[in-house]
Design a protein around this motif. Structure first.
Motif, PDB file in Angstrom:
ATOM      1  N   ASP A   1       3.181 -15.302  20.314  1.00  0.00           N
ATOM      2  CA  ASP A   1       4.480 -14.938  19.738  1.00  0.00           C
ATOM      3  C   ASP A   1       4.657 -15.762  18.462  1.00  0.00           C
ATOM      4  OD1 ASP A   1       7.005 -14.082  19.192  1.00  0.00           O
ATOM      5  OD2 ASP A   1       7.934 -14.835  21.026  1.00  0.00           O
ATOM      6  N   ILE A   2       4.429 -15.151  17.314  1.00  0.00           N
ATOM      7  CA  ILE A   2       4.359 -15.868  16.042  1.00  0.00           C
ATOM      8  C   ILE A   2       5.730 -15.956  15.374  1.00  0.00           C
ATOM      9  CG2 ILE A   2       3.336 -15.874  13.737  1.00  0.00           C
ATOM     10  CD1 ILE A   2       1.408 -16.504  16.092  1.00  0.00           C
ATOM     11  N   LYS A   3       6.072 -17.170  14.950  1.00  0.00           N
ATOM     12  CA  LYS A   3       7.325 -17.402  14.229  1.00  0.00           C
ATOM     13  C   LYS A   3       7.084 -17.897  12.804  1.00  0.00           C
ATOM     14  CE  LYS A   3       9.611 -16.409  17.939  1.00  0.00           C
ATOM     15  NZ  LYS A   3      10.320 -15.098  18.036  1.00  0.00           N
ATOM     16  N   MET A   4       5.906 -18.470  12.577  1.00  0.00           N
ATOM     17  CA  MET A   4       5.584 -19.010  11.253  1.00  0.00           C
ATOM     18  C   MET A   4       4.190 -18.565  10.856  1.00  0.00           C
ATOM     19  SD  MET A   4       5.431 -23.009  10.017  1.00  0.00           S
ATOM     20  CE  MET A   4       5.097 -23.409   8.286  1.00  0.00           C
ATOM     21  N   VAL A   5       4.025 -18.127   9.609  1.00  0.00           N
ATOM     22  CA  VAL A   5       2.716 -17.763   9.065  1.00  0.00           C
ATOM     23  C   VAL A   5       2.418 -18.682   7.896  1.00  0.00           C
ATOM     24  CG1 VAL A   5       1.359 -15.986   7.908  1.00  0.00           C
ATOM     25  CG2 VAL A   5       2.864 -15.357   9.802  1.00  0.00           C
ATOM     26  N   TYR A   6       1.236 -19.305   7.939  1.00  0.00           N
ATOM     27  CA  TYR A   6       0.787 -20.171   6.841  1.00  0.00           C
ATOM     28  C   TYR A   6      -0.441 -19.518   6.227  1.00  0.00           C
ATOM     29  CZ  TYR A   6       0.508 -24.575   4.249  1.00  0.00           C
ATOM     30  OH  TYR A   6       0.530 -25.525   3.257  1.00  0.00           O
ATOM     31  N   ASN A   7      -0.381 -19.256   4.923  1.00  0.00           N
ATOM     32  CA  ASN A   7      -1.414 -18.496   4.225  1.00  0.00           C
ATOM     33  C   ASN A   7      -1.911 -19.324   3.042  1.00  0.00           C
ATOM     34  OD1 ASN A   7      -2.467 -15.483   3.946  1.00  0.00           O
ATOM     35  ND2 ASN A   7      -2.030 -16.207   1.882  1.00  0.00           N
TER      36      ASN A   7
ATOM     37  N   HIS B   1      10.405  -8.525  10.306  1.00  0.00           N
ATOM     38  CA  HIS B   1      11.097  -8.392  11.587  1.00  0.00           C
ATOM     39  C   HIS B   1      10.850  -9.583  12.505  1.00  0.00           C
ATOM     40  CE1 HIS B   1      12.995  -6.419  14.973  1.00  0.00           C
ATOM     41  NE2 HIS B   1      11.892  -6.559  15.701  1.00  0.00           N
ATOM     42  N   LYS B   2       9.647 -10.172  12.450  1.00  0.00           N
ATOM     43  CA  LYS B   2       9.262 -11.149  13.466  1.00  0.00           C
ATOM     44  C   LYS B   2       9.059 -12.575  12.952  1.00  0.00           C
ATOM     45  CE  LYS B   2       8.388 -10.555  17.150  1.00  0.00           C
ATOM     46  NZ  LYS B   2       9.242 -10.712  18.347  1.00  0.00           N
ATOM     47  N   VAL B   3       8.752 -12.742  11.682  1.00  0.00           N
ATOM     48  CA  VAL B   3       8.349 -14.056  11.180  1.00  0.00           C
ATOM     49  C   VAL B   3       9.528 -14.761  10.522  1.00  0.00           C
ATOM     50  CG1 VAL B   3       6.828 -15.257   9.559  1.00  0.00           C
ATOM     51  CG2 VAL B   3       5.948 -13.338  10.899  1.00  0.00           C
ATOM     52  N   GLU B   4       9.783 -15.983  10.973  1.00  0.00           N
ATOM     53  CA  GLU B   4      10.925 -16.741  10.466  1.00  0.00           C
ATOM     54  C   GLU B   4      10.617 -17.427   9.143  1.00  0.00           C
ATOM     55  OE1 GLU B   4      11.924 -19.353  13.683  1.00  0.00           O
ATOM     56  OE2 GLU B   4      12.617 -17.705  14.975  1.00  0.00           O
ATOM     57  N   ILE B   5       9.367 -17.822   8.937  1.00  0.00           N
ATOM     58  CA  ILE B   5       8.981 -18.428   7.663  1.00  0.00           C
ATOM     59  C   ILE B   5       7.552 -18.060   7.327  1.00  0.00           C
ATOM     60  CG2 ILE B   5       8.447 -20.612   8.847  1.00  0.00           C
ATOM     61  CD1 ILE B   5       9.017 -21.983   6.101  1.00  0.00           C
ATOM     62  N   PHE B   6       7.343 -17.703   6.069  1.00  0.00           N
ATOM     63  CA  PHE B   6       6.036 -17.326   5.547  1.00  0.00           C
ATOM     64  C   PHE B   6       5.742 -18.243   4.359  1.00  0.00           C
ATOM     65  CE2 PHE B   6       3.578 -13.640   3.292  1.00  0.00           C
ATOM     66  CZ  PHE B   6       2.383 -14.293   3.509  1.00  0.00           C
ATOM     67  N   VAL B   7       4.716 -19.101   4.513  1.00  0.00           N
ATOM     68  CA  VAL B   7       4.319 -20.042   3.466  1.00  0.00           C
ATOM     69  C   VAL B   7       3.030 -19.548   2.834  1.00  0.00           C
ATOM     70  CG1 VAL B   7       3.632 -22.417   2.950  1.00  0.00           C
ATOM     71  CG2 VAL B   7       5.369 -21.968   4.697  1.00  0.00           C
ATOM     72  N   CYS B   8       3.003 -19.540   1.514  1.00  0.00           N
ATOM     73  CA  CYS B   8       1.782 -19.132   0.806  1.00  0.00           C
ATOM     74  C   CYS B   8       1.379 -20.234  -0.171  1.00  0.00           C
ATOM     75  CB  CYS B   8       1.992 -17.825   0.051  1.00  0.00           C
ATOM     76  SG  CYS B   8       0.474 -17.175  -0.686  1.00  0.00           S
ATOM     77  N   GLN B   9       0.135 -20.646  -0.091  1.00  0.00           N
ATOM     78  CA  GLN B   9      -0.441 -21.693  -0.939  1.00  0.00           C
ATOM     79  C   GLN B   9      -1.509 -21.042  -1.800  1.00  0.00           C
ATOM     80  OE1 GLN B   9      -1.100 -25.383   1.204  1.00  0.00           O
ATOM     81  NE2 GLN B   9      -3.121 -25.592   0.271  1.00  0.00           N
ATOM     82  N   ASP B  10      -1.241 -20.902  -3.102  1.00  0.00           N
ATOM     83  CA  ASP B  10      -2.117 -20.075  -3.925  1.00  0.00           C
ATOM     84  C   ASP B  10      -1.892 -20.401  -5.406  1.00  0.00           C
ATOM     85  OD1 ASP B  10      -3.747 -17.347  -3.094  1.00  0.00           O
ATOM     86  OD2 ASP B  10      -3.145 -17.337  -5.199  1.00  0.00           O
ATOM     87  N   PRO B  11      -2.902 -20.197  -6.245  1.00  0.00           N
ATOM     88  CA  PRO B  11      -2.684 -20.395  -7.694  1.00  0.00           C
ATOM     89  C   PRO B  11      -1.929 -19.253  -8.366  1.00  0.00           C
ATOM     90  CG  PRO B  11      -5.007 -20.681  -7.087  1.00  0.00           C
ATOM     91  CD  PRO B  11      -4.324 -20.019  -5.940  1.00  0.00           C
ATOM     92  N   TRP B  12      -1.855 -18.071  -7.700  1.00  0.00           N
ATOM     93  CA  TRP B  12      -1.444 -16.856  -8.405  1.00  0.00           C
ATOM     94  C   TRP B  12      -0.228 -16.203  -7.748  1.00  0.00           C
ATOM     95  CZ3 TRP B  12      -4.815 -17.738 -12.056  1.00  0.00           C
ATOM     96  CH2 TRP B  12      -6.087 -18.215 -11.728  1.00  0.00           C
ATOM     97  N   TRP B  13       0.502 -15.452  -8.573  1.00  0.00           N
ATOM     98  CA  TRP B  13       1.591 -14.626  -8.037  1.00  0.00           C
ATOM     99  C   TRP B  13       1.007 -13.309  -7.516  1.00  0.00           C
ATOM    100  CZ3 TRP B  13       5.875 -16.413  -6.453  1.00  0.00           C
ATOM    101  CH2 TRP B  13       6.535 -17.453  -7.107  1.00  0.00           C
ATOM    102  N   CYS B  14       0.075 -13.420  -6.582  1.00  0.00           N
ATOM    103  CA  CYS B  14      -0.449 -12.218  -5.922  1.00  0.00           C
ATOM    104  C   CYS B  14       0.605 -11.720  -4.935  1.00  0.00           C
ATOM    105  CB  CYS B  14      -1.754 -12.535  -5.214  1.00  0.00           C
ATOM    106  SG  CYS B  14      -1.602 -13.771  -3.907  1.00  0.00           S
ATOM    107  N   ALA B  15       0.314 -10.631  -4.243  1.00  0.00           N
ATOM    108  CA  ALA B  15       1.312 -10.044  -3.345  1.00  0.00           C
ATOM    109  C   ALA B  15       1.750 -11.016  -2.258  1.00  0.00           C
ATOM    110  CB  ALA B  15       0.753  -8.764  -2.724  1.00  0.00           C
ATOM    111  N   SER B  16       0.810 -11.787  -1.724  1.00  0.00           N
ATOM    112  CA  SER B  16       1.165 -12.713  -0.646  1.00  0.00           C
ATOM    113  C   SER B  16       2.132 -13.783  -1.140  1.00  0.00           C
ATOM    114  CB  SER B  16      -0.095 -13.352  -0.060  1.00  0.00           C
ATOM    115  OG  SER B  16      -0.925 -12.366   0.522  1.00  0.00           O
ATOM    116  N   SER B  17       1.954 -14.245  -2.376  1.00  0.00           N
ATOM    117  CA  SER B  17       2.900 -15.209  -2.942  1.00  0.00           C
ATOM    118  C   SER B  17       4.267 -14.568  -3.136  1.00  0.00           C
ATOM    119  CB  SER B  17       2.377 -15.736  -4.288  1.00  0.00           C
ATOM    120  OG  SER B  17       1.161 -16.419  -4.140  1.00  0.00           O
ATOM    121  N   ARG B  18       4.274 -13.357  -3.641  1.00  0.00           N
ATOM    122  CA  ARG B  18       5.546 -12.689  -3.951  1.00  0.00           C
ATOM    123  C   ARG B  18       6.352 -12.384  -2.695  1.00  0.00           C
ATOM    124  NH1 ARG B  18       5.083 -10.182  -9.473  1.00  0.00           N
ATOM    125  NH2 ARG B  18       6.978  -9.057  -8.944  1.00  0.00           N
ATOM    126  N   TYR B  19       5.675 -12.222  -1.553  1.00  0.00           N
ATOM    127  CA  TYR B  19       6.373 -11.896  -0.305  1.00  0.00           C
ATOM    128  C   TYR B  19       6.598 -13.125   0.576  1.00  0.00           C
ATOM    129  CZ  TYR B  19       6.464  -6.887  -1.029  1.00  0.00           C
ATOM    130  OH  TYR B  19       6.754  -5.628  -1.512  1.00  0.00           O
TER     131      TYR B  19
END
Length: 882
Positions: A449-455, A476-494
């Motif tokens: 049961d995932i509440k946090m996603v680290y990318n 709907h399900k994730v309370e916090i989404f962290v993205c560590q990246d050099p670029w404003w790719c889709a994962s960073s933007r979301y």
């Protein structure tokens, strides 16, 4: 504020480079004597090079042609051109609604739509640390999910997903993925069939092919394109040998719905086939050689099991359907006459089969590579010089002789205290169905049961199928989404929090190449200072480890430089480190006997002394282990099962969409670079469409088209061509995401269209290439492609104050200190986790582990005694351990 002449010069040069694309490509013979010029060796997925730096600014590159046989535009333009691009994330960022109420209603439905707020590193890391602590305290560490899969963002040892695994494993662990997208179906089925994953295995040495092979069959396989890059460092050494093969007269036959660059370069005969029907083709060829008496009965008797059951299936004794060429012609679109002619040619000439990974990224993908193996076995070819099967010719310089040397070892991930896992392609299902049971390779699991996603270092929103479904699941399900990246790719933007990581050029590291030859070690020396306030991944996770009081364990008590020197010392390199660091490369000699190596050759020469690592020790044409699993959608022998979507069940005007690897990118990497100018149409990903289909739909080259199905809609640019068969369109994967007001991806991202349905319940792998859609002219684009425009950034007058986080996870989780590990267990979790997280020992049988570790142990740098210790641990904990 006063500004120095040097800083003024640095700023001016950087501005000019960014604005005008003024990077230079310098010849290898160029000598620099300007005191302002630095020549710094570096290496990347696209090749090794010397960076040319003036006043601290990267101004050009110098390919190292003494190492790299064919530098590509991705290296000479793409890698460097994106460094100063507007898509860089320069500062720590937090989504506005999340920052306003991190623990309350932070409006996840606004992800990807609202502005970000620039914050300090202290604030950003405090928010991340608090989220980690809160999630683990309230829900357990398994509620934290790592989507940092693969490690393609960086060619060095210090890959972000490895460092992330190390950090989290020190504070109680995280849920992770298992398997992968590249070869997810075959890496599960083929150990049962032929004793190894095969998709990640070295190929027969090229001198053997040149001497013996008469016919080389490419099945969904494009070595010319895919060998342009590597997971570590590409050097393109195999290309001259491919040319030698063709010049010598080896006949190339390409079975593919699309004519490839390899086909053109090697003058291959193109056999057009309906996508997802290769299994039917190889069943029919096997049936034809059987009834024609061209099969090798003695080989089947000595080297295989299950031939009787398989032949009964070919003859229709189990289901009433004879798998004849006439039967297959109606499915594959290949005429019965051509099927027979190919089968006879392959039977009567020395034939090497090379199958791409794309074939098994499909519904029932487990069947395809297996069917090819069975056909080759019926011809008696597997293990003979210049013949047999290979599933990695298209990648990593497959065919280059192997050094057998040990490579550098960086920091390991260690043992993950959390056992919860999710197949790489099932993330959306996991998020929406916590607790749901599923099976993979005969083992039952439950989704966490995932509440946090680290990318970290991974574009989740690019590689996961059915993008709209994924976004809905995240919101709907994730309370916090962290993205560590050099670029404003889709994962960073979301994401909710974006931590700006440096690019590879802004940090030191080590790498090696090629993937299978393992004959070089590269210095990846820092070229320029970090852009903006970005930090390298090591430093980000070190700072988090410091907050959680595990920094000493995270670094092993060593400085970063000391870690690199230790890694180099563990390799087989003999060049002194300081000399290596200066020159940029250390060569690992390849022994002469490597030129004679034949894949499965030992097994063919002595099947009793060198059995395969299958249950029977032989090639399993029918597999009793698979039969025992009783998986409804994965039979115990190669069987053509109708895909859930293909041209055989398409509705009027539907086309099959294939999504090959791009020619100018690594997945979504370099999409934001100027190299897109070579292929994009009106600033968007191009789609290849057959002349007849284009005429029927009123589409011309250069026009925008809309491709759509029940899962989503994308806009792409049309290229009309006779190099794709009628009824099929080809849309390369990896385009960046940008939705317009109608919900259409304005950049042409294929996974807006693909299905998240699994290949089968055996592998739970992706079925991305099983995809039908409609195509029509797009007459109402709302704008140009805005995927490369940064989101709106808001700067507050003062930084947001975040209370000090009370981090207690390191105290709660002793990270195994109270549990005595055997030497083998400790070595396994230290040394065999350099790329992905460590495999659960129970995922494979004892016999399968013996096969898999053949390639794993050398890369881990284990000596013979250490190998015995690790193998003892694996055998004691394998799937079939007592």
């Amino acid at each position: 504020m006063a500004i120095s002449r040097r800083n003024f010069l640095k700023t001016s040069i950087a501005t000019a480079v960014a604005a005008g694309g003024g990077l230079m490509v310098y010849p290898a013979s160029k000598f620099f004597d300007d005191e302002d010029i630095e020549v710094i060796p570096h290496a990347s997925h696209w090749g090794p090079f010397n960076a040319i730096v003036k006043a601290g600014v990267l101004v050009g590159i110098q390919p190292r042609k003494e190492i790299d046989a064919m530098p590509t535009e991705m290296l000479t333009e793409g890698l460097i051109g994106r460094v100063y691009d507007k898509t860089r994330v320069k500062y720590p960022m937090v989504r506005a609604s999340y920052l306003a109420d991190p623990k309350g209603d932070n409006k996840p439905h606004l992800r990807g739509k609202e502005p970000f707020v620039r914050v300090s590193w202290e604030t950003a890391l405090s928010l991340v640390a608090d989220a980690i602590q809160t999630t683990a305290t309230n829900h357990g560490n398994e509620a934290i999910f790592s989507s940092s899969y693969g490690g393609w963002s960086h060619a060095g040892l210090m890959r972000p997903q490895v460092l992330q695994g190390r950090f989290f494993n020190l504070i109680g662990g995280q849920s992770t993925t298992t398997g992968d997208y590249s070869g997810g179906a075959s890496q599960v089925i083929l150990p049962h069939v032929i004793g190894d994953m095969e998709v990640y295995s070295p190929q027969t040495a090229w001198p053997v092919i040149e001497e013996h092979t008469e016919t080389f069959v490419l099945i969904g396989c494009d070595p010319w394109k895919n060998n342009r890059i590597e997971f570590r460092v590409a050097d393109h050494q195999m290309y001259t040998h491919w040319k030698q093969f063709a010049d010598k007269g080896i006949k190339f036959i390409s079975i593919n719905p699309q004519r490839t660059r390899t086909d053109d370069e090697l003058n291959a005969e193109w056999v057009k086939i309906v996508p997802n029907t290769d299994t039917a083709l190889f069943l029919a060829m096997a049936q034809h050689i059987y009834v024609s008496g061209l099969h090798d009965t003695a080989y089947l008797e000595r080297y295989t099991v299950g031939a009787d059951k398989y032949i009964d299936h070919l003859m229709g004794k189990d289901d009433g359907v004879i798998k004849s060429p006439e039967w297959a012609a109606n499915i594959t679109g290949v005429s019965a006459e051509n099927i027979k002619a190919m089968a006879e040619r392959f039977a009567t000439s020395k034939t090497q089969f090379a199958a791409g990974w794309s074939l098994q990224r499909a519904n029932h993908g487990e069947m395809t590579h297996w069917a090819i193996i069975n056909f080759a076995a019926m011809l008696g070819k597997i293990g003979k010089p210049g013949e047999g099967v290979g599933f990695s010719w298209h990648y990593g310089n497959g065919g280059m002789p192997q050094s057998g040397k040990a490579l550098p070892m960086g920091l390991s991930q260690g043992k993950n205290p959390v056992s919860a896992t999710c197949p790489a392609s099932r993330i959306s299902e996991m998020l929406m169905n916590p607790g749901k049971k599923f099976t993979r390779d005969g083992i039952e699991y439950s989704y966490p049961d995932i509440k946090m996603v680290y990318n970290a270092g991974n574009n989740l929103l690019s590689h996961q199928q059915d993008t709209n479904e994924l976004i809905a699941a995240l919101n709907h399900k994730v309370e916090i989404f962290v993205c560590q990246d050099p670029w404003w790719c889709a994962s960073s933007r979301y994401a909710d929090i974006v931590l700006p990581a440096t690019s590879t050029l802004e940090r030191d590291d080590l790498s090696s190449g090629g993937t299978y030859s393992n004959d070089k070690i590269y210095a990846m020396r820092q070229v320029i200072q970090p852009y903006g306030e970005s930090l390298d991944d090591f430093e980000i996770f070190r700072k988090l480890a410091e907050i959680f009081n595990v920094a000493e364990k995270f670094t092993d008590g060593l400085s970063f430089d000391a870690i690199l020197k230790r890694a180099y010392k563990a390799s087989s390199a003999t060049l002194p480190f300081d000399e290596f660091w200066q020159t940029g490369v250390a060569m690992l000699p390849v022994p002469p006997q490597a030129n004679h190596w034949v894949r499965h050759g030992d097994f063919y020469q002595d099947p009793d002394g060198f059995p395969l690592h299958t249950t029977s020790g032989k090639i399993e044409l029918y597999c009793q282990d698979i039969a025992n699993f009783e998986v409804e959608d994965c039979p115990p022998m190669p069987t053509f099962l109708e895909p859930f979507e293909y041209l055989g069940n398409a509705k009027p005007n539907q086309v099959h969409v294939v999504s090959p690897h791009p020619y100018m990118r690594v997945h979504s990497q370099l999409a934001n670079s100027d190299v897109r100018k070579y292929e994009n149409v009106q600033g968007r990903q191009y789609v290849l469409i057959n002349d007849m289909d284009a005429q029927r739909h009123g589409i011309r080259s250069g026009q925008l088209v809309e491709i759509f199905n029940k899962r989503g809609r994308v806009i792409a640019g049309a290229k009309v061509s006779d190099k794709v068969m009628p009824g099929v369109i080809s849309l390369e994967e990896g385009a960046w995401l940008q939705f317009d007001s109608q919900g259409r991806c304005n950049g042409g991202s294929i996974n807006v269209l693909t299905s998240s349905q699994a290949s089968s319940d055996l592998s739970q792998a992706t079925s991305a290439n099983t995809c039908l859609a409609y195509i029509q002219r797009c007459r109402d684009p709302e704008s140009s492609n805005l995927a490369f425009e940064p989101p709106k950034i808001v700067t507050l007058d003062t930084d947001v104050r975040i209370d000090t986080v009370a981090t207690t996870l390191a105290n709660q989780h002793t990270t195994g200190a109270d549990t005595k590990q055997s030497i083998g267990e400790e070595l396994f979790y230290q040394r065999c986790t350099m790329c992905h997280s460590a495999k659960d020992p129970k995922q494979y049988t004892k016999t399968q582990w013996h096969g898999i570790t053949k390639s794993m142990f050398p890369r881990a740098g284990l000596n013979p005694i250490e190998r015995e210790e690790v193998m003892a641990f694996l055998e004691a904990n394998a799937k079939d351990a007592k």
